[in-house]
Design a protein around this motif. Structure first.
Motif, PDB file in Angstrom:
ATOM      1  N   TRP A 139       0.817  -1.219   0.000  1.00 48.38           N
ATOM      2  CA  TRP A 139       0.000   0.000   0.000  1.00 48.38           C
ATOM      3  C   TRP A 139       0.841   1.255   0.000  1.00 48.38           C
ATOM      4  O   TRP A 139       0.527   2.248  -0.632  1.00 48.38           O
ATOM      5  CB  TRP A 139      -1.002  -0.016   1.154  1.00 48.38           C
ATOM      6  N   SER A 140       2.013   1.200   0.685  1.00 55.99           N
ATOM      7  CA  SER A 140       2.801   2.433   0.720  1.00 55.99           C
ATOM      8  C   SER A 140       3.436   2.706  -0.642  1.00 55.99           C
ATOM      9  O   SER A 140       3.559   3.848  -1.072  1.00 55.99           O
ATOM     10  CB  SER A 140       3.857   2.368   1.833  1.00 55.99           C
ATOM     11  N   LYS A 141       3.770   1.608  -1.345  1.00 58.78           N
ATOM     12  CA  LYS A 141       4.293   1.788  -2.705  1.00 58.78           C
ATOM     13  C   LYS A 141       3.224   2.414  -3.605  1.00 58.78           C
ATOM     14  O   LYS A 141       3.506   3.322  -4.395  1.00 58.78           O
ATOM     15  CB  LYS A 141       4.733   0.446  -3.285  1.00 58.78           C
ATOM     16  N   SER A 142       1.995   1.910  -3.463  1.00 65.72           N
ATOM     17  CA  SER A 142       0.909   2.452  -4.280  1.00 65.72           C
ATOM     18  C   SER A 142       0.729   3.933  -3.989  1.00 65.72           C
ATOM     19  O   SER A 142       0.538   4.744  -4.894  1.00 65.72           O
ATOM     20  CB  SER A 142      -0.399   1.728  -3.979  1.00 65.72           C
ATOM     21  N   ARG A 143       0.744   4.296  -2.722  1.00 65.61           N
ATOM     22  CA  ARG A 143       0.568   5.703  -2.364  1.00 65.61           C
ATOM     23  C   ARG A 143       1.622   6.555  -3.048  1.00 65.61           C
ATOM     24  O   ARG A 143       1.301   7.613  -3.607  1.00 65.61           O
ATOM     25  CB  ARG A 143       0.646   5.875  -0.843  1.00 65.61           C
ATOM     26  N   GLU A 144       2.838   6.048  -2.981  1.00 68.88           N
ATOM     27  CA  GLU A 144       3.929   6.827  -3.576  1.00 68.88           C
ATOM     28  C   GLU A 144       3.730   6.983  -5.080  1.00 68.88           C
ATOM     29  O   GLU A 144       3.992   8.035  -5.644  1.00 68.88           O
ATOM     30  CB  GLU A 144       5.282   6.151  -3.276  1.00 68.88           C
ATOM     31  N   SER A 145       3.252   5.897  -5.743  1.00 64.94           N
ATOM     32  CA  SER A 145       3.067   5.964  -7.192  1.00 64.94           C
ATOM     33  C   SER A 145       2.062   7.033  -7.579  1.00 64.94           C
ATOM     34  O   SER A 145       2.055   7.536  -8.685  1.00 64.94           O
ATOM     35  CB  SER A 145       2.638   4.602  -7.737  1.00 64.94           C
ATOM     36  N   TYR A 146       1.104   7.382  -6.651  1.00 62.49           N
ATOM     37  CA  TYR A 146       0.144   8.454  -6.932  1.00 62.49           C
ATOM     38  C   TYR A 146       0.668   9.809  -6.464  1.00 62.49           C
ATOM     39  O   TYR A 146      -0.054  10.809  -6.493  1.00 62.49           O
ATOM     40  CB  TYR A 146      -1.191   8.178  -6.222  1.00 62.49           C
ATOM     41  N   GLY A 147       1.894   9.816  -5.975  1.00 61.78           N
ATOM     42  CA  GLY A 147       2.471  11.079  -5.513  1.00 61.78           C
ATOM     43  C   GLY A 147       2.023  11.469  -4.126  1.00 61.78           C
ATOM     44  O   GLY A 147       2.041  12.649  -3.766  1.00 61.78           O
ATOM     45  N   LEU A 148       1.582  10.485  -3.327  1.00 60.52           N
ATOM     46  CA  LEU A 148       1.151  10.777  -1.955  1.00 60.52           C
ATOM     47  C   LEU A 148       2.277  10.419  -0.987  1.00 60.52           C
ATOM     48  O   LEU A 148       3.192   9.665  -1.330  1.00 60.52           O
ATOM     49  CB  LEU A 148      -0.088   9.951  -1.605  1.00 60.52           C
ATOM     50  N   SER A 149       2.106  10.958   0.213  1.00 61.44           N
ATOM     51  CA  SER A 149       3.103  10.600   1.234  1.00 61.44           C
ATOM     52  C   SER A 149       3.002   9.113   1.541  1.00 61.44           C
ATOM     53  O   SER A 149       1.931   8.508   1.397  1.00 61.44           O
ATOM     54  CB  SER A 149       2.867  11.417   2.496  1.00 61.44           C
ATOM     55  N   LYS A 150       4.128   8.551   1.983  1.00 60.78           N
ATOM     56  CA  LYS A 150       4.172   7.107   2.230  1.00 60.78           C
ATOM     57  C   LYS A 150       3.131   6.673   3.267  1.00 60.78           C
ATOM     58  O   LYS A 150       2.425   5.681   3.080  1.00 60.78           O
ATOM     59  CB  LYS A 150       5.580   6.760   2.781  1.00 60.78           C
TER      60      LYS A 150
END
Lengths: 190, 143, 670
Positions: A139-150
């Motif tokens: 999930w943290s990788k996905s967040r990062e891929s959308y440009g969100l904080s980890k």
């Protein structure tokens, strides 16, 4: 001659319905004419024991057992019955209100109580699996891929805010209502 | 004699002579309410059962009818005050004629059936059919 | 009285025997007939019958197209007699006769074979049987039509006056409508006042209008209308005659107070020492032996209840009754009126629940009927609009209404029909009580709530939503009384499938309506019919719901079947219109089915004379033969059947015509 005991099969009163209809929007509950559209529409009722029409009937007659009835917890709050009710009764809202009243009387399921405990501990009903998967979880990788904080900007990034939540719980007596322990000491909350 | 479904069971021919105001209307009501009855009853209409002449009945029996059913209003309800009383009075004489002609007097019936008694008519016709089946075919039809 | 002398019908308009060309039209009636009968076979059969020159079928012969087809065949000269095999002649005989008449054929050259009500509808599954019966019915009518003679209808003058029996809300509305059109109205009412049951009601659903506030102005209108003669405290004793010319004997019951002298001042009330039950309040209150039913009564003169009066003479003292109106020895008197039309609006009786032992009415003080609750709630009632429990005079905290008491009950003594008003009056009463006592508990035990009228469903919804009346689906099974006179009620909540037991202070049995106990007597006096439910029967349930089967007699209000006030008023206006149509036309056509004596055959035995209930037969001493007055003859044919010389025939039902039906139908079966 003795007064004949009514050998009461159930008690009709106004206690519960009066509580429910304190909320003016729920007053229309009394107009329920038991058509059964709600039960027929209920996706939960197809697989579980929930019978929405009966819950409404018991609520209108203020039968105590409606609050101890486990079935009120089987509603998934999809709002299909609400939308289809021909008398415009907010059926789902009535069920939610009944759950509130049930909780106030101590009728709470252990699983639900556990969730409130988790909420108090973490600030989330369903907290992120931070400990197990650390940085590498999906999930943290996905967040990062959308440009969100980890990590989301909730209590997960602000652990101190958990204390504020517990403070609110304390002030509203939520902890006593659902019988949970707040791990932080009273001092800390103050 | 008419045969039903090609079987040999005897199907009585009943001639109904009904008064316009009560029994004929009652028969209409039986129809409107779809009350099923055996297909044995032919209905002709007169204004009052008082119009029924004995020769109608004798002629019907002579020509092979198995039963004749006269339908009249209840006593006191006659549209023409007392026509049905006269029919009632006439019946014993008619039955006597019927006997003298060699027929079983049970082949002739007078029934009081009001405009709302379709159910009664249905019951009476069922019963009459049953009774006529027991009595057997009109002897004039035995060839 | 008549404009066409029946004697003048010339024999020349009868076609010669060889000239009989019958058109046989077999109606499919959609699938009502064609779905059961083999139509092709029927047509083939029809063509084999004597004198039938043409045999056709069509979907609906009663439709415009169907009529046009028959009309064309007549105009083209193909047929000069018509047989339609279809529904009952009671339904469409006038329709087809008109087709004949409009196309230059005598309307009595028509016969209708009933192959729907008497064949296909009663043998829906036995198709062969239905076919057999239908063929026989057609055979009989074709035989009859061959022998039919041309006839002319009799025209009868209609007197421009109406008798209305019963002055409730229905009778009053009919009376006003007719009187306003200029017709003379005789409004006969059995009770002391006009107004009927509506005067006893407090409020009306669903608008909560005060019943007296809308009724009493009508009563005043009726009393002030110069064309209306109110005959209160009177009963119709005897009705003779026929449409247009009824002769009615009316009994005027003794008031023991001169109605012309009494001023209605009421000084006599205080002087009267007798106290007895007030029937207007269903004996829930008391009145004196000299009384008016209620203050707004019309007419407003006093009457002595002679069964209770002890004839002490107090009221007759000159200082009490100054006009000297008291007549202790007054007797009933009679009058006779002549009217053209009659409207029957005799209303209803409340069902008596006494025999429903499981509800304890009449045994338990706090079990009352709907009408008693109505008086209980009424501001003019015994408790001045503050309902109380009869046992202790205190307002009840909890009330249960029980619906369908005596209605929807197939057991002996009760009624299978729905009384149509009880749901709404129970809801109305519960709401009235809740308006005044919001803390009270009101339960309505019901099987179905029938809120069918305009605004009724909304009224029902609001009663639960806004007033918190509890609807309990389930018929109460039993009621028991506690020592404190409260009531234990048992039943089921069928929504939850659970038995239920409750204690309430008051139970209201929502009793339905039933035909008057003397409805059978009224029906036979007027020569009209009752349906199986006891109410008066309409000529056709859909298309003639206001006409009785007897020409010139109409029905209005609950006398014809249960209905609420708006429906009763609508029907009353319809009945007034039905009567007005006859009277405005001034004459009516009557079927000429009268009997005729053939002087050359009459032996002068006079046996027919005593048989005629209408005294239509006289004896001509010069010729020594009987003579039948065609206007006075009603056409029953009783004299015909009993004439030992066969000297009398009845038009359209001659011996020949009936005999050939029998011989032909039986000739065909061997």
């Amino acid at each position: 001659m003795e007064k004949i005991t009514p050998n009461i099969i159930f008690n009709i009163s106004n206690v519960i319905s009066d509580e429910v209809i304190k909320d003016e929007a729920l007053k229309i509950m009394r107009a329920c004419f038991q058509c059964g559209t709600c039960t027929g529409s209920c996706p939960s009722g197809r697989r579980t024991a929930i019978r929405t029409r009966q819950i409404m009937r018991e609520a209108v007659l203020s039968l105590d057992e409606v609050l101890s009835d486990e079935d009120i917890w089987l509603c998934s709050t999809c709002y299909t019955c609400y939308e289809r009710c021909p008398r415009n009764i907010p059926v789902t809202d009535v069920i939610i209100k009944l759950r509130n009243l049930a909780t106030q009387r101590g009728f709470i399921k252990p699983a639900h109580q556990k969730i409130t405990q988790i909420l108090a501990d973490t600030g989330h009903g369903v907290p992120l699996g931070l400990k197990n998967n650390s940085d590498e979880n999906q999930w943290s990788k996905s967040r990062e891929s959308y440009g969100l904080s980890k990590i989301p900007p909730t209590t997960h990034s602000h652990p101190k805010a958990v204390l504020d939540i517990q403070k609110l719980m304390k002030l509203t007596h939520f902890d006593k209502l659902v019988k949970i322990e707040l791990k932080s000491t009273n001092e800390e909350i103050k | 004699m008419s045969k039903k479904d090609g079987t040999d069971e005897f199907e009585p021919f009943i001639l109904g002579i009904f008064c316009n105001w009560c029994t004929y209307t009652g028969a209409d009501q039986a129809g409107t309410s779809r009350m099923q009855r055996p297909a044995n009853l032919r209905i002709m209409r007169v204004m009052c059962s008082g119009r029924v002449e004995s020769r109608f009945i004798i002629e019907a029996l002579k020509r092979g009818a198995d039963g004749v059913l006269i339908g009249a209003c209840h006593i006191g309800d006659c549209h023409y005050v007392s026509g049905n009383h006269k029919t009632v009075r006439r019946m014993p004489l008619i039955k006597e004629f019927v006997k003298q002609y060699g027929f079983n007097p049970k082949r002739v019936r007078l029934e009081h059936i009001s405009a709302s008694e379709g159910a009664e008519l249905t019951e009476i016709s069922k019963e009459f059919v049953k009774e006529l089946k027991e009595i057997g075919p009109n002897p004039r039809n035995k060839k | 009285m008549t404009e066409s002398n029946p004697k003048t019908i010339s024999k020349s308009i009868n076609p010669k025997k060889e000239d009989v060309r019958i058109g046989l039209y077999i109606c499919n009636c959609g699938i009502n007939i064609a779905g059961v009968l083999q139509m092709d076979d029927m047509i083939e059969f029809g063509k084999t019958l004597p004198n039938v020159t043409l045999c056709k079928q069509y979907k609906f012969y009663c439709s415009d197209n169907g009529q046009a087809e028959i009309a064309k065949d007549i105009k083209d000269g193909l047929v000069n007699r018509v047989v339609v095999a279809a529904c009952s002649p009671r339904m469409h005989e006038p329709t087809f006769r008109r087709v004949l008449k409009e196309n230059g054929l005598n309307p009595f050259y028509f016969a209708q074979a009933n192959i729907r009500e008497h064949a296909t509808w009663v043998n829906m599954y036995d198709h062969e049987g239905a076919q057999r019966i239908a063929k026989d019915h057609i055979r009989m009518q074709v035989a009859k039509v061959r022998k039919l003679k041309a006839l002319e209808t009799i025209k009868v003058k209609v007197k421009p006056s109406t008798l209305i029996i019963g002055a409730g809300i229905a009778g009053m509305n009919s009376a006003l409508d007719l009187a306003d059109q200029g017709f003379e109205v005789f409004l006969v009412e059995r009770e002391l006042t006009i107004g009927g049951h509506m005067a006893q009601l407090d409020k009306t659903f669903p608008t909560m209008d005060c019943s007296s506030c809308i009724l009493t102005p009508k009563m005043v209108d009726v009393s002030r209308n110069p064309n209306i003669h109110i005959m209160a405290y009177s009963e119709v004793e005897q009705v003779d005659g026929y449409v247009g010319n009824f002769e009615v004997k009316i009994k005027h019951k003794a008031h023991y107070v001169d109605q012309n002298k009494c001023t209605g001042c009421g000084a006599c009330i205080d002087s009267c020492p007798v106290i007895c039950g007030n029937s207007f309040d269903l004996n829930m209150s008391s009145r004196k032996a000299i009384y008016i039913p209620f203050p707004q009564a019309v007419p407003g003169q006093f009457t002595i209840d002679i069964d209770h009066c002890i004839k002490c003479g107090n009221c007759a003292l000159p200082n009490i009754c100054e006009p000297g109106a008291i007549i202790y020895d007054e007797e009933d008197h009679y009058s006779t009126i002549k009217v053209g039309t009659i409207i029957v609006s005799t209303g209803y009786d409340q069902i008596d629940p006494t025999n429903l032992k499981n509800y304890g009415y009449g045994v338990y003080e706090n079990v009352i009927t709907g009408l008693e609750m109505e008086r209980n709630l009424s501001s003019t009632g015994p408790n001045l609009g503050k309902p109380v429990c009869p046992s202790n005079g205190k307002p009840p905290h909890s009330i249960a209404w029980l619906q369908c008491v005596g209605s929807r009950d197939n057991r002996e003594g009760y009624h299978p029909y729905c009384s149509r008003v009880c749901c709404m009056y129970a809801i109305k009463q519960a709401r009235q009580y809740k308006e005044k006592h919001p803390e009270a508990e009101c339960y309505i035990f019901y099987m179905d709530i029938r809120a069918f009228g305009k605004g009724y469903e909304e009224f029902y919804e609001s009663s639960s939503h806004n007033f918190g009346i509890k609807y309990m689906r389930g018929r109460l099974a039993e009621i028991y009384q506690n020592p404190d006179k409260t009531l234990l009620i048992r039943g089921e909540d069928t929504f939850l499938s659970r038995p239920i037991a409750l204690t309430v202070d008051l139970v209201v049995l929502s009793t339905g309506v039933e035909a008057r106990t003397d409805a059978a007597h009224v029906a036979s006096m007027l020569g009209i019919q009752q349906s199986s439910d006891g109410f008066f029967m309409e000529a056709h349930p859909k298309l003639r719901p206001i006409d009785s089967l007897t020409a010139g007699i109409f029905m209005a209000g609950v006398a014809q079947g249960p209905k609420d006030i708006p429906d009763a008023v609508s029907q009353a206006k319809g009945a007034a219109s039905g009567a007005a149509i006859l009277m405005a036309k001034g004459e009516v056509e009557v079927d000429p089915y009268y009997a005729v004596v053939q002087p050359n055959l009459c032996s002068g035995c006079r046996s027919c004379i005593n048989l005629c209930p209408y005294s239509a037969i006289s004896f001509d001493d010069n010729q020594n033969v009987a003579y039948i007055n065609p206007i006075m003859c009603h056409g029953c044919g009783t004299c015909v059947a009993s004439c030992p010389s066969n000297a009398i025939y009845q038009n359209h039902f001659t011996g020949d015509q009936l005999m050939i039906m029998i011989t032909d139908v039986l000739g065909g079966i061997n």
